[in-house]
Design a protein around this motif. Structure first.
Motif, PDB file in Angstrom:
ATOM      1  N   SER A  94       0.827  -1.219   0.000  1.00  0.00           N
ATOM      2  CA  SER A  94       0.000   0.000   0.000  1.00  0.00           C
ATOM      3  C   SER A  94       0.858   1.264   0.000  1.00  0.00           C
ATOM      4  CB  SER A  94      -0.950   0.007   1.209  1.00  0.00           C
ATOM      5  OG  SER A  94      -1.866  -1.056   1.123  1.00  0.00           O
ATOM      6  N   SER A  95       1.831   1.283  -0.898  1.00  0.00           N
ATOM      7  CA  SER A  95       2.708   2.449  -0.985  1.00  0.00           C
ATOM      8  C   SER A  95       3.017   2.761  -2.443  1.00  0.00           C
ATOM      9  CB  SER A  95       4.009   2.210  -0.217  1.00  0.00           C
ATOM     10  OG  SER A  95       4.760   1.178  -0.825  1.00  0.00           O
ATOM     11  N   ARG A  96       3.391   3.993  -2.686  1.00  0.00           N
ATOM     12  CA  ARG A  96       3.781   4.446  -4.019  1.00  0.00           C
ATOM     13  C   ARG A  96       5.143   5.122  -3.923  1.00  0.00           C
ATOM     14  NH1 ARG A  96      -0.334   8.127  -7.015  1.00  0.00           N
ATOM     15  NH2 ARG A  96      -0.957   6.114  -7.912  1.00  0.00           N
ATOM     16  N   SER A  97       6.045   4.745  -4.801  1.00  0.00           N
ATOM     17  CA  SER A  97       7.339   5.420  -4.877  1.00  0.00           C
ATOM     18  C   SER A  97       7.436   6.134  -6.220  1.00  0.00           C
ATOM     19  CB  SER A  97       8.489   4.422  -4.718  1.00  0.00           C
ATOM     20  OG  SER A  97       8.474   3.462  -5.759  1.00  0.00           O
ATOM     21  N   ILE A  98       8.008   7.318  -6.192  1.00  0.00           N
ATOM     22  CA  ILE A  98       8.146   8.136  -7.394  1.00  0.00           C
ATOM     23  C   ILE A  98       9.575   8.635  -7.483  1.00  0.00           C
ATOM     24  CG2 ILE A  98       7.365  10.193  -8.625  1.00  0.00           C
ATOM     25  CD1 ILE A  98       4.745  10.024  -7.091  1.00  0.00           C
ATOM     26  N   LYS A  99      10.204   8.404  -8.623  1.00  0.00           N
ATOM     27  CA  LYS A  99      11.534   8.970  -8.850  1.00  0.00           C
ATOM     28  C   LYS A  99      11.361  10.344  -9.472  1.00  0.00           C
ATOM     29  CE  LYS A  99      15.111   6.510  -9.973  1.00  0.00           C
ATOM     30  NZ  LYS A  99      16.115   5.682 -10.717  1.00  0.00           N
ATOM     31  N   ILE A 100      11.901  11.334  -8.792  1.00  0.00           N
ATOM     32  CA  ILE A 100      11.776  12.728  -9.202  1.00  0.00           C
ATOM     33  C   ILE A 100      13.075  13.196  -9.847  1.00  0.00           C
ATOM     34  CG2 ILE A 100      11.463  15.099  -8.377  1.00  0.00           C
ATOM     35  CD1 ILE A 100       8.920  13.561  -8.126  1.00  0.00           C
ATOM     36  N   ARG A 101      12.948  13.921 -10.935  1.00  0.00           N
ATOM     37  CA  ARG A 101      14.116  14.583 -11.532  1.00  0.00           C
ATOM     38  C   ARG A 101      13.916  16.090 -11.445  1.00  0.00           C
ATOM     39  NH1 ARG A 101      17.856  14.200 -16.878  1.00  0.00           N
ATOM     40  NH2 ARG A 101      18.507  12.304 -15.826  1.00  0.00           N
ATOM     41  N   LEU A 102      14.921  16.766 -10.919  1.00  0.00           N
ATOM     42  CA  LEU A 102      14.922  18.224 -10.869  1.00  0.00           C
ATOM     43  C   LEU A 102      15.900  18.733 -11.922  1.00  0.00           C
ATOM     44  CD1 LEU A 102      15.104  18.784  -6.996  1.00  0.00           C
ATOM     45  CD2 LEU A 102      13.069  18.490  -8.432  1.00  0.00           C
ATOM     46  N   CYS A 103      15.427  19.608 -12.798  1.00  0.00           N
ATOM     47  CA  CYS A 103      16.268  20.176 -13.852  1.00  0.00           C
ATOM     48  C   CYS A 103      16.577  21.635 -13.508  1.00  0.00           C
ATOM     49  CB  CYS A 103      15.562  20.082 -15.198  1.00  0.00           C
ATOM     50  SG  CYS A 103      15.187  18.387 -15.698  1.00  0.00           S
ATOM     51  N   PHE A 104      17.847  21.937 -13.320  1.00  0.00           N
ATOM     52  CA  PHE A 104      18.291  23.262 -12.900  1.00  0.00           C
ATOM     53  C   PHE A 104      18.841  24.044 -14.093  1.00  0.00           C
ATOM     54  CE2 PHE A 104      18.477  20.455  -9.322  1.00  0.00           C
ATOM     55  CZ  PHE A 104      18.104  21.215  -8.229  1.00  0.00           C
ATOM     56  N   SER A 105      18.574  25.335 -14.119  1.00  0.00           N
ATOM     57  CA  SER A 105      19.085  26.172 -15.206  1.00  0.00           C
ATOM     58  C   SER A 105      19.530  27.525 -14.668  1.00  0.00           C
ATOM     59  CB  SER A 105      18.015  26.368 -16.284  1.00  0.00           C
ATOM     60  OG  SER A 105      16.858  26.975 -15.740  1.00  0.00           O
ATOM     61  N   ALA A 106      20.585  28.057 -15.289  1.00  0.00           N
ATOM     62  CA  ALA A 106      21.109  29.370 -14.911  1.00  0.00           C
ATOM     63  C   ALA A 106      21.669  30.047 -16.155  1.00  0.00           C
ATOM     64  CB  ALA A 106      22.190  29.226 -13.842  1.00  0.00           C
ATOM     65  N   TRP A 107      21.848  31.356 -16.061  1.00  0.00           N
ATOM     66  CA  TRP A 107      22.405  32.169 -17.154  1.00  0.00           C
ATOM     67  C   TRP A 107      23.538  33.009 -16.598  1.00  0.00           C
ATOM     68  CZ3 TRP A 107      23.035  37.442 -17.800  1.00  0.00           C
ATOM     69  CH2 TRP A 107      23.235  37.928 -19.100  1.00  0.00           C
ATOM     70  N   ASP A 108      24.692  32.943 -17.234  1.00  0.00           N
ATOM     71  CA  ASP A 108      25.824  33.753 -16.780  1.00  0.00           C
ATOM     72  C   ASP A 108      26.892  33.780 -17.870  1.00  0.00           C
ATOM     73  OD1 ASP A 108      27.828  35.100 -15.498  1.00  0.00           O
ATOM     74  OD2 ASP A 108      27.663  33.991 -13.624  1.00  0.00           O
ATOM     75  N   PRO A 109      27.076  34.930 -18.532  1.00  0.00           N
ATOM     76  CA  PRO A 109      28.059  35.016 -19.614  1.00  0.00           C
ATOM     77  C   PRO A 109      29.489  35.257 -19.142  1.00  0.00           C
ATOM     78  CG  PRO A 109      26.891  37.084 -19.430  1.00  0.00           C
ATOM     79  CD  PRO A 109      26.267  36.157 -18.425  1.00  0.00           C
ATOM     80  N   GLY A 110      29.666  35.610 -17.858  1.00  0.00           N
ATOM     81  CA  GLY A 110      31.010  35.885 -17.358  1.00  0.00           C
ATOM     82  C   GLY A 110      30.974  36.737 -16.105  1.00  0.00           C
ATOM     83  N   TYR A 111      32.128  37.285 -15.740  1.00  0.00           N
ATOM     84  CA  TYR A 111      32.230  38.089 -14.525  1.00  0.00           C
ATOM     85  C   TYR A 111      31.867  39.545 -14.806  1.00  0.00           C
ATOM     86  CZ  TYR A 111      34.872  34.213 -12.471  1.00  0.00           C
ATOM     87  OH  TYR A 111      35.258  32.992 -11.998  1.00  0.00           O
ATOM     88  N   HIS A 112      30.888  40.047 -14.069  1.00  0.00           N
ATOM     89  CA  HIS A 112      30.586  41.472 -14.061  1.00  0.00           C
ATOM     90  C   HIS A 112      31.190  42.073 -12.793  1.00  0.00           C
ATOM     91  CE1 HIS A 112      27.447  39.902 -16.796  1.00  0.00           C
ATOM     92  NE2 HIS A 112      27.591  41.066 -17.401  1.00  0.00           N
ATOM     93  N   GLY A 113      31.337  43.381 -12.791  1.00  0.00           N
ATOM     94  CA  GLY A 113      31.974  44.031 -11.649  1.00  0.00           C
ATOM     95  C   GLY A 113      31.322  43.683 -10.325  1.00  0.00           C
ATOM     96  N   ARG A 114      29.997  43.614 -10.310  1.00  0.00           N
ATOM     97  CA  ARG A 114      29.292  43.364  -9.050  1.00  0.00           C
ATOM     98  C   ARG A 114      29.343  41.900  -8.621  1.00  0.00           C
ATOM     99  NH1 ARG A 114      23.630  46.500  -9.289  1.00  0.00           N
ATOM    100  NH2 ARG A 114      23.430  45.435  -7.269  1.00  0.00           N
ATOM    101  N   ASP A 115      29.946  41.045  -9.455  1.00  0.00           N
ATOM    102  CA  ASP A 115      30.187  39.661  -9.038  1.00  0.00           C
ATOM    103  C   ASP A 115      31.407  39.570  -8.125  1.00  0.00           C
ATOM    104  OD1 ASP A 115      28.102  38.553 -10.534  1.00  0.00           O
ATOM    105  OD2 ASP A 115      29.343  38.425 -12.334  1.00  0.00           O
ATOM    106  N   ILE A 116      32.191  40.624  -8.104  1.00  0.00           N
ATOM    107  CA  ILE A 116      33.477  40.589  -7.414  1.00  0.00           C
ATOM    108  C   ILE A 116      33.371  41.247  -6.038  1.00  0.00           C
ATOM    109  CG2 ILE A 116      35.885  41.357  -7.521  1.00  0.00           C
ATOM    110  CD1 ILE A 116      35.575  41.296 -10.604  1.00  0.00           C
TER     111      ILE A 116
END
Length: 205
Positions: free
Chosen positions: A81-103
């Motif tokens: 009387s149980s259910r198992s579910i395999k979950i996949r989390l897909c992560f995404s980000a955007w970053d072209p490089g270092y900007h001044g405020r990253d430092i």
């Protein structure tokens, strides 16, 4: 609990627990240099797919940065009387490089503290590179820490005995170059009580 509710439970948990702990750059593909209007936002949690820009929910600034909850597979154990579910989390980000405020630079007051670089020189600074992958993986690290410390996500038990797997998005065993977008995934399993009322016996209950 229905499959839909299970997906939404994980999404809501990510939105209230993991996403507020992370800030990533809001994409602007027309300004992948020093002209970028620097802005950090909390990632958004989506269910099953990441919507296009013209289908975003209200108050969601962009499809990325985000984490998307998907189902890999599920199993109903009728005897347990149980259910198992395999979950996949897909992560995404955007970053072209270092900007001044990253430092961050030393405060130089003997405290050992660091402060964000913010002046005209910082505003004009940009270093194009391939280090943006760190944003996606820092996001993953935050999620892993929260999942590993959680016994339950709502009514869903985290199946720690099955472990957690993670990796980069790949095609034919190679990691594709989507610069300046970066992607990764995490998989884990959850378990819930399965309640079924046989139709033939409902009149006796």
């Amino acid at each position: 609990m229905s499959i839909v509710n299970s997906i939404e439970t994980v999404r809501e948990w990510l939105g209230s627990t993991v996403c507020p702990m992370v800030q990533l750059k809001l994409p602007d593909d027309s300004a992948t240099d020093a002209s970028y209007p620097y802005k950090l936002v909390n990632p958004t949690a989506f269910s099953l797919f990441v919507p296009s820009k013209d289908r975003l929910p209200p108050k969601v600034p962009a499809p990325i940065p985000s984490v998307c909850v998907q189902i890999v597979e599920g199993t109903d154990s009728l005897t347990m009387s149980s259910r198992s579910i395999k979950i996949r989390l897909c992560f995404s980000a955007w970053d072209p490089g270092y900007h001044g405020r990253d430092i961050f630079k030393p405060k130089n007051d003997g405290s050992g503290a660091y402060v964000q670089w913010q002046n005209e020189e910082a505003a004009a600074f940009f270093e194009k590179n391939g280090e943006g992958w760190r944003d996606a993986w820092n996001f993953v690290d935050t999620a892993l820490r929260m999942i590993e410390n959680a016994e339950y996500i709502g009514p869903l038990r985290v199946m720690k005995e099955d472990g957690i797997t993670f990796g980069p998005v790949s095609e034919q065993d190679a990691v594709p170059d989507f610069y300046p977008y970066w992607f990764a995934w995490v998989e884990f399993a959850v378990e819930e009580i399965l309640t079924r009322t046989p139709k033939d016996y409902q009149h006796l209950l």
